[in-house]
Design an enzyme around this catalytic site. Structure first.
Site, PDB file in Angstrom:
ATOM      1  N   CYS A   1      -1.343   0.682   7.343  1.00  0.00           N
ATOM      2  CA  CYS A   1      -2.781   0.377   7.483  1.00  0.00           C
ATOM      3  C   CYS A   1      -3.195  -0.839   6.655  1.00  0.00           C
ATOM      4  CB  CYS A   1      -3.635   1.579   7.081  1.00  0.00           C
ATOM      5  SG  CYS A   1      -3.441   3.013   8.161  1.00  0.00           S
ATOM      6  N   ARG A   2      -3.367  -0.654   5.360  1.00  0.00           N
ATOM      7  CA  ARG A   2      -3.981  -1.690   4.537  1.00  0.00           C
ATOM      8  C   ARG A   2      -3.100  -2.920   4.321  1.00  0.00           C
ATOM      9  NH1 ARG A   2      -5.136   2.313  -0.248  1.00  0.00           N
ATOM     10  NH2 ARG A   2      -3.189   3.100   0.660  1.00  0.00           N
ATOM     11  N   SER A   3      -1.849  -2.705   3.893  1.00  0.00           N
ATOM     12  CA  SER A   3      -1.023  -3.890   3.604  1.00  0.00           C
ATOM     13  C   SER A   3      -0.588  -4.649   4.855  1.00  0.00           C
ATOM     14  CB  SER A   3       0.169  -3.547   2.699  1.00  0.00           C
ATOM     15  OG  SER A   3       1.064  -2.637   3.298  1.00  0.00           O
TER      16      SER A   3
ATOM     17  N   ASP B   1      -8.289   4.006   1.345  1.00  0.00           N
ATOM     18  CA  ASP B   1      -7.264   4.357   2.334  1.00  0.00           C
ATOM     19  C   ASP B   1      -7.960   4.892   3.579  1.00  0.00           C
ATOM     20  OD1 ASP B   1      -5.204   5.382   3.806  1.00  0.00           O
ATOM     21  OD2 ASP B   1      -4.264   6.437   2.140  1.00  0.00           O
TER      22      ASP B   1
ATOM     23  N   ASN C   1       2.354   1.444   4.293  1.00  0.00           N
ATOM     24  CA  ASN C   1       2.657   0.162   4.966  1.00  0.00           C
ATOM     25  C   ASN C   1       2.370   0.230   6.469  1.00  0.00           C
ATOM     26  OD1 ASN C   1       5.513  -2.105   5.452  1.00  0.00           O
ATOM     27  ND2 ASN C   1       3.396  -2.604   5.035  1.00  0.00           N
TER      28      ASN C   1
ATOM     29  N   CYS D   1       0.858  -1.187   0.000  1.00  0.00           N
ATOM     30  CA  CYS D   1       0.000   0.000   0.000  1.00  0.00           C
ATOM     31  C   CYS D   1       0.892   1.235   0.000  1.00  0.00           C
ATOM     32  CB  CYS D   1      -0.978  -0.020   1.176  1.00  0.00           C
ATOM     33  SG  CYS D   1      -0.219   0.018   2.809  1.00  0.00           S
TER      34      CYS D   1
HETATM   35  P1  4NP Z   1      -1.758   2.797   4.104  1.00  0.00           P
HETATM   36  O1  4NP Z   1      -2.363   4.162   4.693  1.00  0.00           O
HETATM   37  O2  4NP Z   1      -1.222   3.131   2.738  1.00  0.00           O
HETATM   38  O3  4NP Z   1      -2.921   1.889   4.073  1.00  0.00           O
HETATM   39  O4  4NP Z   1      -0.661   2.357   5.063  1.00  0.00           O
HETATM   40  C1  4NP Z   1      -1.618   5.348   4.768  1.00  0.00           C
HETATM   41  C2  4NP Z   1      -0.737   5.540   5.779  1.00  0.00           C
HETATM   42  C3  4NP Z   1      -0.015   6.720   5.854  1.00  0.00           C
HETATM   43  C4  4NP Z   1      -0.195   7.704   4.903  1.00  0.00           C
HETATM   44  C5  4NP Z   1      -1.076   7.495   3.871  1.00  0.00           C
HETATM   45  C6  4NP Z   1      -1.779   6.321   3.800  1.00  0.00           C
HETATM   46  N1  4NP Z   1       0.498   8.916   5.017  1.00  0.00           N
HETATM   47  O5  4NP Z   1       0.265   9.812   4.189  1.00  0.00           O
HETATM   48  O6  4NP Z   1       1.345   9.059   5.901  1.00  0.00           O
END
Ligand code: 4NP
Length: 163
Positions: free
Chosen positions: A17-19, A130, A15, A12
């Site tokens: 939340c989703r992945s 997201d 790294n 994702c």
């Molecule tokens: P992820 O979510 O891609 O599912 O881990 C996010 C985590 C952090 C950020 C964006 C999305 N960020 O902008 O810091």
């Protein structure tokens, strides 16, 4: 121990939340199926802001309510070497797909990258939303998507992993 027959990498943006959720849910499904020696599992982000950190506390909490422990995971950034070390690279949205593909011009490597939700048995959006900037309900929605899709990924791999 033998090398796993198939190595799966979930990707994702951050790294955190989703992945990590996909990694944790899929690891549990693989363990329950007794296939932990046959299927390697990891996750990474296309962005490097959170490298070395555990998953988002909200994602850890949501996973925990479903019996999945993400707390030992640490974020890493997606690199060409990481791509090359995996057979199937499942990305959470179209932006991740673009960013992952941009890491290499090797068609063997780009061919390993697919949208995670291409395996989602339910019709609709192919992006895992997201949840980072939203409320708690977003994390539950992501859990439901990831759980049913991870099951379908395992079914797919069981169809093609020998032994
Ligand atoms: P992820 O979510 O891609 O599912 O881990 C996010 C985590 C952090 C950020 C964006 C999305 N960020 O902008 O810091």
């Amino acid at each position: 121990m033998r090398q796993p027959a198939t190595r799966v990498l979930f990707v994702c943006l951050g790294n955190i939340c989703r992945s990590p959720l996909a990694e944790g849910v899929f690891r549990q499904l693989v363990r329950d199926a007794g296939l932990e020696d046959r299927i390697g599992i990891a996750s990474a982000g296309t962005g490097d802001w959170h490298v070395g950190r555990p998953p988002d506390v909200r994602m850890i909490a949501t996973a925990r309510t479903h019996g999945v422990d993400l707390s030992a995971q640490r974020a890493q950034v997606l690199t060409p070497a990481l791509l090359a070390a995996h057979d199937l690279v499942l990305v959470m949205d179209a932006e991740n797909l673009r960013n992952a593909r941009a890491l290499t011009r090797d068609p063997d490597l780009t061919g390993r990258i697919a949208l995670f939700r291409d395996f989602d048995p339910e019709p609709g959006d192919r992006n895992v939303p997201d949840p980072y900037y939203g409320g708690d309900e977003g994390f539950e929605e992501v859990y439901a998507i990831v759980e049913r899709t991870a099951r379908a990924v395992l079914t797919h791999l069981r169809g093609r992993t020998p032994g």
